[in-house]
Scaffold this motif. Structure first.
Motif, PDB file in Angstrom:
ATOM      1  N   ALA A 182      56.275  10.763  35.403  1.00  0.00           N
ATOM      2  CA  ALA A 182      55.027  10.487  36.120  1.00  0.00           C
ATOM      3  C   ALA A 182      55.119   9.165  36.884  1.00  0.00           C
ATOM      4  O   ALA A 182      55.633   8.167  36.377  1.00  0.00           O
ATOM      5  N   HIS A 183      54.623   9.171  38.119  1.00  0.00           N
ATOM      6  CA  HIS A 183      54.641   7.987  38.974  1.00  0.00           C
ATOM      7  C   HIS A 183      53.793   6.891  38.336  1.00  0.00           C
ATOM      8  O   HIS A 183      52.691   7.168  37.839  1.00  0.00           O
ATOM      9  N   PRO A 184      54.269   5.647  38.347  1.00  0.00           N
ATOM     10  CA  PRO A 184      53.509   4.584  37.659  1.00  0.00           C
ATOM     11  C   PRO A 184      52.109   4.382  38.210  1.00  0.00           C
ATOM     12  O   PRO A 184      51.184   4.073  37.453  1.00  0.00           O
ATOM     13  N   ALA A 185      51.915   4.571  39.510  1.00  0.00           N
ATOM     14  CA  ALA A 185      50.573   4.398  40.070  1.00  0.00           C
ATOM     15  C   ALA A 185      49.623   5.480  39.554  1.00  0.00           C
ATOM     16  O   ALA A 185      48.442   5.207  39.302  1.00  0.00           O
ATOM     17  N   ILE A 186      50.129   6.687  39.370  1.00  0.00           N
ATOM     18  CA  ILE A 186      49.281   7.772  38.873  1.00  0.00           C
ATOM     19  C   ILE A 186      48.984   7.555  37.394  1.00  0.00           C
ATOM     20  O   ILE A 186      47.845   7.784  36.947  1.00  0.00           O
ATOM     21  N   ARG A 187      49.972   7.122  36.647  1.00  0.00           N
ATOM     22  CA  ARG A 187      49.702   6.797  35.240  1.00  0.00           C
ATOM     23  C   ARG A 187      48.617   5.732  35.137  1.00  0.00           C
ATOM     24  O   ARG A 187      47.674   5.860  34.360  1.00  0.00           O
ATOM     25  N   ARG A 188      48.772   4.667  35.917  1.00  0.00           N
ATOM     26  CA  ARG A 188      47.773   3.589  35.884  1.00  0.00           C
ATOM     27  C   ARG A 188      46.401   4.108  36.289  1.00  0.00           C
ATOM     28  O   ARG A 188      45.382   3.768  35.674  1.00  0.00           O
ATOM     29  N   GLN A 244      56.141  16.864  43.281  1.00  0.00           N
ATOM     30  CA  GLN A 244      56.619  15.510  43.549  1.00  0.00           C
ATOM     31  C   GLN A 244      57.481  15.430  44.814  1.00  0.00           C
ATOM     32  O   GLN A 244      57.693  14.354  45.362  1.00  0.00           O
ATOM     33  N   TYR A 245      57.940  16.574  45.295  1.00  0.00           N
ATOM     34  CA  TYR A 245      58.786  16.604  46.486  1.00  0.00           C
ATOM     35  C   TYR A 245      57.996  16.896  47.758  1.00  0.00           C
ATOM     36  O   TYR A 245      58.593  17.169  48.805  1.00  0.00           O
ATOM     37  N   LEU A 246      56.663  16.875  47.703  1.00  0.00           N
ATOM     38  CA  LEU A 246      55.866  17.073  48.910  1.00  0.00           C
ATOM     39  C   LEU A 246      56.307  16.083  49.994  1.00  0.00           C
ATOM     40  O   LEU A 246      56.453  14.885  49.733  1.00  0.00           O
ATOM     41  N   GLY A 247      56.479  16.584  51.221  1.00  0.00           N
ATOM     42  CA  GLY A 247      56.884  15.711  52.313  1.00  0.00           C
ATOM     43  C   GLY A 247      58.155  14.976  51.976  1.00  0.00           C
ATOM     44  O   GLY A 247      59.180  15.573  51.630  1.00  0.00           O
ATOM     45  N   GLN A 248      58.101  13.659  52.032  1.00  0.00           N
ATOM     46  CA  GLN A 248      59.237  12.816  51.644  1.00  0.00           C
ATOM     47  C   GLN A 248      59.098  12.321  50.209  1.00  0.00           C
ATOM     48  O   GLN A 248      59.819  11.432  49.785  1.00  0.00           O
ATOM     49  N   GLY A 249      58.182  12.952  49.477  1.00  0.00           N
ATOM     50  CA  GLY A 249      57.922  12.542  48.099  1.00  0.00           C
ATOM     51  C   GLY A 249      56.590  11.836  48.005  1.00  0.00           C
ATOM     52  O   GLY A 249      56.286  10.968  48.828  1.00  0.00           O
ATOM     53  N   VAL A 250      55.761  12.233  47.039  1.00  0.00           N
ATOM     54  CA  VAL A 250      54.446  11.617  46.876  1.00  0.00           C
ATOM     55  C   VAL A 250      54.256  11.197  45.429  1.00  0.00           C
ATOM     56  O   VAL A 250      54.881  11.760  44.512  1.00  0.00           O
ATOM     57  N   PRO A 251      53.399  10.214  45.179  1.00  0.00           N
ATOM     58  CA  PRO A 251      53.065   9.853  43.798  1.00  0.00           C
ATOM     59  C   PRO A 251      52.490  11.061  43.065  1.00  0.00           C
ATOM     60  O   PRO A 251      51.522  11.680  43.518  1.00  0.00           O
ATOM     61  N   THR A 252      53.102  11.386  41.943  1.00  0.00           N
ATOM     62  CA  THR A 252      52.773  12.631  41.240  1.00  0.00           C
ATOM     63  C   THR A 252      52.623  12.371  39.756  1.00  0.00           C
ATOM     64  O   THR A 252      53.327  11.542  39.175  1.00  0.00           O
ATOM     65  N   GLY A 253      51.695  13.090  39.138  1.00  0.00           N
ATOM     66  CA  GLY A 253      51.511  13.012  37.694  1.00  0.00           C
ATOM     67  C   GLY A 253      50.939  14.320  37.189  1.00  0.00           C
ATOM     68  O   GLY A 253      50.845  15.305  37.923  1.00  0.00           O
ATOM     69  N   ALA A 254      50.555  14.312  35.931  1.00  0.00           N
ATOM     70  CA  ALA A 254      50.019  15.542  35.342  1.00  0.00           C
ATOM     71  C   ALA A 254      49.044  15.209  34.225  1.00  0.00           C
ATOM     72  O   ALA A 254      49.170  14.190  33.534  1.00  0.00           O
ATOM     73  N   ILE A 255      48.079  16.098  34.080  1.00  0.00           N
ATOM     74  CA  ILE A 255      47.135  16.089  32.965  1.00  0.00           C
ATOM     75  C   ILE A 255      47.340  17.402  32.223  1.00  0.00           C
ATOM     76  O   ILE A 255      47.531  18.449  32.839  1.00  0.00           O
TER      77      ILE A 255
END
Length: 374
Positions: free
Chosen positions: A279-285, A314-325
């Protein structure tokens, strides 16, 4: 609608959607009946709604501002199940698996066979009568390739006359039912991930009168259980600033385990990592902050033996911040999965809070020192 809308008001909506969704038979690649239900429920609340060539349903609810951030949230419609592999001369059906099924639990299960006409026929996966078991039978697990479905037919021709053909989808039989009395815990097959779909439909309803703070792209995906195929195709062209998966995860709070990591009723999980995603750190935060701010109980999830649509998103476009619930689920990939309705309420509250915070969320992987000093 305001951000302070009490989360306990969402449960009737979630359970209504879930009750309807688990009644459908939709193994991977044969989600048509589920698609119909999702489209009917989502259409009144979405600004646009499409079903792509793969079968994914994409419902968009626009923010008031044209330049608002875009958030994709995906939950999958398919369930683990089977296809008819062979119709024997004796009228018994052989099966091929779809998704991660445990051979130990398959004998003596009731299943639906869905024909090309849309009719569902009841069958049972056969098992030796207890009176006929030998010592070897009691000690061994019957591999799925040796199992068969009894449709009540006496011959292959009778099966064909019923409209059954090789390749027809087969799924477990079941309805959403509360365990015990007033426990708030429910059992059904296909809670993974019809529960996630029910949460997303409820989230969409929450923004019926007031636009969301970000443009919301809700994806109800297909073929997740056989390799994230539906959302992988979608990820090649969809655009977003943030992506989330909403799925189920495995509880280990039953007597077989000691010191549980994930428990029913302790809140939805914020994914830290699994087999498909870090999970991307920004999404976790952002998710953890939204939970703290609103007093939503959550669990932190680290589970290597699972994957979600986030692995493709997570591979959308050039990569996007991704996480999960995730919503915690006992007895995953079985006909008797169990969840706690409080965790569904918490998932709606967590997602809604995250969306309200998202316009101002720092999405950078790390804040760099831009002065260039050592």
């Amino acid at each position: 609608m305001t951000e302070s809308n009490p989360q306990n008001s969402v449960l009737p909506s979630v359970m209504k959607h879930l009750q309807a969704l688990v009644e459908a038979t939709g193994p991977s690649g044969s989600e048509e009946d589920v698609v119909q239900l999702v489209v009917k429920a989502a259409r009144p609340h979405a600004d646009t709604l499409d079903v792509d060539a793969f079968g994914n349903v994409i419902a968009v609810r626009h923010a008031a501002q044209a330049d608002a951030r875009r958030c994709v949230i995906s939950a999958h419609m398919d369930e683990v199940g089977f296809r008819v592999y062979k119709i024997g001369g004796d009228g018994f059906l052989r099966l091929e698996k779809l998704g991660g099924l445990d051979d130990r639990i398959l004998p003596a299960q009731r299943v639906w066979i869905r024909t090309d006409s849309g009719e569902r026929l009841l069958g049972v996966i056969g098992t030796k009568s207890a009176h006929l078991l030998g010592d070897a039978d009691r000690a061994n697990i019957v591999p799925y390739a040796s199992l068969y479905v009894d449709l009540g037919a006496r011959s292959r021709q009778e099966v064909l006359d019923m409209g059954v053909a090789v390749g027809d989808p087969v799924g477990f039989v079941g309805s959403l039912t509360e365990l015990g009395r007033q426990t708030g815990r429910y059992t059904a097959h296909a809670l993974d991930d019809r529960a996630g779909c029910a949460v997303l439909l409820t989230l969409l309803e929450r923004f019926h009168e007031t636009p969301p703070p970000v443009t919301l792209v809700l994806v109800f995906s297909v073929q997740e259980e056989v390799g994230l195929r539906g959302v992988s195709a979608l990820a090649r062209h969809i655009q977003a600033d943030v992506a989330l998966a909403l799925d189920m995860t495995a509880a280990d709070d039953t007597p077989e385990f000691s010191g549980p990591h994930l428990q029913l009723g302790a809140g939805p999980t914020v994914k830290m990592m699994d087999a498909s995603t870090q999970a991307h750190p920004a999404i976790r935060r952002g998710l953890l902050g939204a939970a703290r701010k609103r007093g939503v109980a959550i669990q932190r999830e680290v589970l290597k033996g699972i994957g979600t649509d986030a692995g493709a998103l997570q591979y959308l476009g050039q990569g996007v911040p991704t996480g999960a619930i995730s919503v915690v689920n006992r007895y995953t990939h079985s006909p008797v999965e169990v969840l706690d309705s409080r965790d569904l309420e918490g998932a709606v509250a967590l997602l809604e809070g995250f969306l309200h915070d998202l316009p101002d969320l720092d999405l950078r992987f790390v804040a760099l020192d831009e002065t260039g000093s050592d």
